[in-house]
Design an enzyme around this catalytic site. Structure first.
Site, PDB file in Angstrom:
ATOM      1  N   GLY A  74       0.106  62.381  31.876  1.00 43.16           N
ATOM      2  CA  GLY A  74      -0.269  62.498  33.273  1.00 43.16           C
ATOM      3  C   GLY A  74       0.134  61.261  34.051  1.00 43.16           C
ATOM      4  N   SER A  75       0.399  61.420  35.348  1.00 38.75           N
ATOM      5  CA  SER A  75       0.625  60.258  36.201  1.00 38.75           C
ATOM      6  C   SER A  75      -0.725  59.603  36.492  1.00 38.75           C
ATOM      7  CB  SER A  75       1.295  60.685  37.507  1.00 38.75           C
ATOM      8  OG  SER A  75       2.603  61.119  37.250  1.00 38.75           O
ATOM      9  N   GLY A  76      -0.678  58.392  37.031  1.00 36.58           N
ATOM     10  CA  GLY A  76      -1.910  57.687  37.345  1.00 36.58           C
ATOM     11  C   GLY A  76      -2.216  56.581  36.347  1.00 36.58           C
ATOM     12  N   HIS A  77      -1.356  56.445  35.315  1.00 33.19           N
ATOM     13  CA  HIS A  77      -1.559  55.401  34.302  1.00 33.19           C
ATOM     14  C   HIS A  77      -0.465  54.342  34.365  1.00 33.19           C
ATOM     15  CE1 HIS A  77      -4.517  58.102  32.754  1.00 33.19           C
ATOM     16  NE2 HIS A  77      -3.627  59.011  32.403  1.00 33.19           N
TER      17      HIS A  77
ATOM     18  N   LYS B 216       0.036  61.125  23.297  1.00 34.13           N
ATOM     19  CA  LYS B 216      -1.361  60.652  23.300  1.00 34.13           C
ATOM     20  C   LYS B 216      -2.281  61.834  22.984  1.00 34.13           C
ATOM     21  CE  LYS B 216      -1.450  58.881  27.502  1.00 34.13           C
ATOM     22  NZ  LYS B 216      -0.188  59.561  27.866  1.00 34.13           N
TER      23      LYS B 216
ATOM     24  N   ASP C 151      -1.626  67.286  26.376  1.00 29.83           N
ATOM     25  CA  ASP C 151      -0.402  66.624  25.917  1.00 29.83           C
ATOM     26  C   ASP C 151       0.047  67.197  24.575  1.00 29.83           C
ATOM     27  OD1 ASP C 151       0.013  63.894  27.701  1.00 29.83           O
ATOM     28  OD2 ASP C 151      -2.060  64.516  27.582  1.00 29.83           O
TER      29      ASP C 151
ATOM     30  N   HIS D  77      -9.047  58.505  31.920  1.00 30.42           N
ATOM     31  CA  HIS D  77      -9.170  59.439  33.046  1.00 30.42           C
ATOM     32  C   HIS D  77     -10.561  59.328  33.640  1.00 30.42           C
ATOM     33  CE1 HIS D  77      -6.392  61.155  30.054  1.00 30.42           C
ATOM     34  NE2 HIS D  77      -5.615  61.211  31.102  1.00 30.42           N
TER      35      HIS D  77
END
Lengths: 220, 330
Positions: B53-56, B104, B109, B218
């Site tokens: 996911g984006s945001g990391h 991950k 995922d 998250h």
């Protein structure tokens, strides 16, 4: 009998109901997930509706397989593979038949639900989409099965996830803190049955209602 | 919640356009969301593909380049990428020596990479997968989805990347990645919740006077919530939580990682405390990295990751790397 048009209308109706309920799904996902279930499914079903406008598969199986592939390609997360597998496996099970009866559809949907269970490794009571899908397909497949009964059963199953503790997916990390929240995946699965019932109801013209009901009621 | 964005729907695409402008050494496919080092495929070398996911950020896109990843795939915010992205990337970077997927441990995922691996193998690409699950906050039991993959991902990507760069074959690169994961443990602490662009407000409620111990990347809750603690107390908790699970007899690599909303002033101070506890516990630190590497949007907080090394792993850590976020030795 249910033809390719019926399944296209079902999926279009699902896209509409997901649009309508997206905010609620995201709200449900906020305390126990990461607050994106509504927007993810919305993106996927909008893509399904769009591809079914461009491509017009002529069998129920092909409609569902195409939709499933589209979900896998656009949703991401766990919902993409799980919903994609549900529709793809159901579609594959239906094969090339140009039309299917409700009983045959219920059988195929059950194989789709089984594939979801196998992929996610979840069982009933784990607080997942299966807690709505299984009662839904059971009701559809039962002796007095109808689309309306399936809608009720799936909705009831989704609501019944509230007191459960999550054992799969991201909500499982919450442990006991997942108790008291409805599972967003079960909630969205109930929407599939809601759209199915809406589609079946809107297909029935006033004159044919009785026939359609007796068709539904005579299955099993 | 004020955010420097246009609309939530285009956040990922906008970031990729900006990344492309800043890093001409990367080939950024904004439409298909695939970031590839421009010199790929590198002849005779195993390729490394990761994503999530984006945001990391900078994970994973900031780790693409010589010595680390061959390609990265950003999904929507906190949502895994889709198999199409993974297959496209695998095809773009495979030189014939095979591709290692670094995944991950989150349900989404895992499912998407599993599907992608099958599809890529159908296209004749040799694929191996390694699962990163380093987060000790989560009990790995039948009744959860298993340990989460967090800060340890950086060590797996760097060390396996160096192994691939050294020309090792796929099964040996995979073995290095597995060995790193087995010797790596993390725990995170949140001082505030993060806010996703789609929701526009904090994803969970964390009162000003409290912190969450064992938080996920998250914002998933962890072990427990307590009244706010000092940096010293948090370091004691974090190091002990990791050491309960990993009793290193060798020196370690240490990552003191910011969650995105904590300044370096605080992170360096926290690192001083972490180093103090490690000395007290008799753990030797071979190398230290401090900064925001595996983040959770605007969350305030930090995570501590220890990776027990041997001589080979230390050599791989010191090997040159040239990516937007990690760069040394060249």
């Amino acid at each position: 009998m249910l033809d390719a048009l019926f399944f296209r209308r079902w999926l279009t109706a699902t896209a509409a109901v997901v649009d309508r309920e997206a905010e609620r799904l995201t709200e449900l996902d906020s305390p126990i997930g990461d607050a994106d279930h509504g927007s993810n499914l919305q993106r996927g079903f909008r893509a399904v509706a769009a591809v079914l406008e461009k491509e017009v598969p002529d069998t129920p199986g092909a409609v569902l397989t195409l939709a499933g592939r589209q979900l896998i390609s656009t949703v991401g997360g766990a919902s993409g593979p799980l919903y994609g597998t549900l529709l793809r496996r159901t579609g594959k099970d239906l094969g090339d038949a140009p039309e299917v009866g409700p009983t045959r559809f219920a059988e195929a949907l059950r194989s789709g639900v089984d594939a979801v269970a196998a992929l996610g490794g979840a069982a009933p009571g784990d607080k997942t989409m299966l807690d709505a899908l299984i009662p839904g397909v059971d009701a559809l497949d039962g002796p007095s099965g109808s689309f309306g009964a399936a809608r009720e059963a799936a909705l009831h199953g989704a609501l019944a996830t509230t007191p459960l503790q999550a054992r799969k997916g991201r909500a499982s990390y919450l442990g006991e803190r997942s108790i008291g929240h409805q599972d967003p995946g079960a909630a969205s699965s109930a929407l599939l049955f809601e759209a199915l019932a809406e589609t079946a109801e809107s297909t029935e013209t006033p004159e044919s209602t009785e026939t359609a009901e007796s068709t539904d009621g005579s299955r099993g | 919640m004020k955010m420097l964005i246009n609309v939530a729907e285009t956040v990922v695409a906008d970031a990729l356009r900006g990344m492309a402008a800043a890093h001409p050494e990367l080939a950024v496919d904004v439409e298909n969301r695939v970031i590839v080092r421009r010199d790929a495929p590198v002849e005779g070398k195993v390729a490394l593909v990761s994503g999530g996911g984006s945001g990391h950020e900078p994970l994973h896109s900031g780790f693409v380049g010589p010595g680390m990843l061959s390609a990265a795939l950003p999904g929507e915010v906190f949502t895994s990428p889709v198999p199409d992205q993974m297959v496209r990337a695998a095809a773009a970077v495979d030189s014939g020596a095979g591709v290692l997927f670094i995944v991950k441990n989150y349900t989404g995922d895992v499912l998407n990479f599993d599907m992608a691996a099958e599809l890529a193998e159908d296209e004749g690409i040799q694929v191996a997968k390694v699962l990163v699950d380093d987060d000790v906050a989560v009990t790995d039991s039948l009744y959860t989805a298993g340990r989460r993959g967090t800060g340890g991902t950086l060590f797996v990507e760097k060390l396996a990347g160096a192994a691939a760069d050294a020309g090792l074959p796929l099964e040996r690169v995979e073995a290095v990645a597995r060995r790193v994961n087995e010797n790596t443990r993390s725990i995170g602490v949140a001082l505030s919740a993060c806010s996703t662009p789609a929701k526009g407000s904090p994803t969970f409620d964390l009162p000003p006077g409290e912190l969450e111990l064992g938080v996920g990347i998250h914002g998933e809750p962890g072990r427990e919530r307590r009244a706010m603690m000092t940096s010293r107390e948090i370091a004691d908790f974090a190091v002990d939580a990791v050491l309960e699970d990993l009793a290193p007899h060798n020196p370690v690599l240490l990552l003191v990682n910011g969650m995105g909303g904590t300044p370096l002033l605080e992170l360096y101070g926290f690192n001083a405390e972490v180093q103090r506890v490690l000395v007290e516990r008799g753990v030797a630190v071979a190398r230290t990295l401090v900064g925001n590497y595996v983040t959770s949007l605007d969350m305030a907080g930090a995570s501590v990751t220890l990776c027990q090394i041997d001589e080979e792993l230390l050599r791989l850590w010191d090997a040159p790397v040239r990516t937007p976020a990690l760069r040394w030795g060249c």
